[in-house]
Design an enzyme around this catalytic site. Structure first.
Site, short mmCIF file in Angstrom:
data_model
loop_
_atom_site.label_atom_id
_atom_site.label_comp_id
_atom_site.label_asym_id
_atom_site.label_seq_id
_atom_site.Cartn_x
_atom_site.Cartn_y
_atom_site.Cartn_z
N SER A 24 -6.32 3.50 3.81
CA SER A 24 -5.95 2.49 3.00
C SER A 24 -6.70 1.81 2.10
O SER A 24 -6.68 0.52 1.65
CB SER A 24 -4.73 1.80 3.57
N SER B 94 0.67 -1.17 0.06
CA SER B 94 0.04 0.01 0.08
C SER B 94 0.86 1.28 0.01
O SER B 94 0.22 2.55 -0.23
CB SER B 94 -1.08 0.02 1.04
N LYS C 182 0.22 3.52 -2.90
CA LYS C 182 -0.90 4.50 -2.77
C LYS C 182 -0.60 5.85 -2.67
O LYS C 182 -1.10 6.82 -3.03
CB LYS C 182 -1.78 3.99 -1.67
N LYS D 184 2.90 7.00 4.74
CA LYS D 184 2.16 5.68 4.52
C LYS D 184 2.68 4.42 4.80
O LYS D 184 3.99 4.11 4.80
CB LYS D 184 1.66 5.83 3.11
#
Length: 386
Positions: A124, A64, A67, A227
């Site tokens: 997320s 993730s 992202k 993140k």
């Protein structure tokens, strides 16, 4: 001693170097810090200097953490004005069915860009990523191709995106260096939107979720983004940034074995970097590094200045071995335009990637009148003969 400054100039009369700058011959010191992460990097946000690196260019699945690139694509559209935070995107069945972490959007809903960004960044949400991708590019596959192209444009040389979510794909790969570069770009280019990464929680459809960033949740001083990532293939990873006393650092770790290990290793590495490294400012923006002699100009000299502040971030051990080389041709032939590059500074130190800083003319220098041109020619001829 802060630095040793050596000057190297090449005369236009002889073509030879008047003085050669000395080069560092000492080997780089052994790493002063070890981490269990498979790959890790810490960079200084202002200068881009690498303070610590372990396998920084190994291509790994980012999970993730990719992202960040999905959000970057939205930020870029918002910044250029072709998208607004209150615009609404429809939710497809594909988006609703996407597995993994979710924002919990429903088929047929219309969700604002602002809420989708919160869903991508805080929760997320893989479903939110697919909504964004389909709205901006027609399909997730087309959006991923755009992500890769834009990544190349901003200097992510080793990143390939095959989806908007970071879900496993053998070709969906990046490096911790590229992720650090991406985080640095987001912070620099989109200060109005970077605040999304500091949100600690978000509720959508009656479902309350906390930000997964462990350093943000733990209140580690100065941390305000970015993140996390995790899949069984990628392990546990984190891109984080913190600002303390006017200094901002960016950290990336990847390939850790647990949430606990990710939090501990990231915090240890961040504390080490803030404790053992310091920013040294060498020259201010537009500060003359040298007054270079001018050939056949209305002025005898012109200042060579950097376009922006010149600073390096170094460990305490490396600061005494910082070497600054000043390289330029002399005399500089008129006419000269303000902002014209006339030389460069070369910065090197143990553990520092050698960096060149362009030096430009501080002001215009028009050609001299006939009498002064004759005087300059005679002066240089006499000087050359002697």
């Amino acid at each position: 001693m802060l630095a040793r400054l050596f000057i190297a100039t090449r005369t236009r009369l002889t073509g030879g170097l008047v003085l050669l700058a000395l080069a560092l011959g000492a080997p780089l010191p052994a790493a002063a810090f070890e981490t269990a992460a498979r790959a890790a990097i810490v960079i200084d946000h202002r200068s881009g200097d690498v303070l610590f690196a372990k396998n920084p260019d190994e291509r790994l699945p980012p999970a993730s953490m990719s992202k960040l690139m999905t959000a970057y694509m939205v930020f870029a559209r918002l910044e250029e004005g072709s998208l607004r935070l209150d615009d609404e995107f429809p939710v497809s069945e594909k988006a609703w069915r996407t597995g993994g972490s979710k924002m919990f959007v429903k088929v047929g809903d219309r969700v604002t860009v602002e809420d989708l960004l919160r869903g991508v960044i805080v929760q997320s949400g893989n479903d939110a990523c697919v909504v964004v991708a389909e709205a901006l590019a027609g399909s997730e596959e087309a959006f991923a191709e755009r992500m890769t192209r834009r990544a190349r444009d901003i200097g992510l040389a080793d990143s390939t995106f095959k989806n908007a979510t970071g879900l496993p794909d053998p070709e969906h790969l990046t490096t911790v260096r590229d992720l650090a570069t991406l985080a640095r770009t987001i912070i620099a280019e989109f200060p109005d939107y970077y605040g999304f990464y500091a949100l600690t929680e978000f509720e959508y459809a009656g479902i309350h979720q906390k930000n997964r960033n462990p350093l943000l949740q733990a209140g580690v001083p100065g941390v305000d983004g970015l993140k996390t990532g995790h899949t069984s293939e990628a392990g546990y990873g984190l891109v984080a940034s913190a600002e303390r006393d006017g200094r901002r650092l960016i950290l990336v770790v990847a390939g850790l074995e647990s949430e606990r290990q990710r939090r501990m290793e990231a915090e240890r590495l961040l504390e080490y970097a803030f404790r053992d490294f310091r920013e040294y400012r060498l020259f201010a923006a537009d500060e003359a590094v040298v007054e270079a002699p001018v050939w056949m100009g209305a002025n005898d000299r012109v200042g060579l200045v950097p376009a922006g502040p010149v600073a390096v971030t170094l460990s305490r051990e490396a600061r005494d071995d910082l070497v600054v080389k000043l390289l330029y041709d002399a005399p500089v032939a008129a006419p000269i335009a303000a902002g014209q590059q006339l030389g460069r500074l070369q910065l090197s130190a143990p553990g520092l990637e050698t960096r060149d800083v362009p030096l430009v003319a501080a002001h215009d220098v028009p050609p001299a009148g006939l009498l002064k041109r004759v005087q300059d020619a005679v002066s240089h001829l006499v000087g050359g003969a002697s």
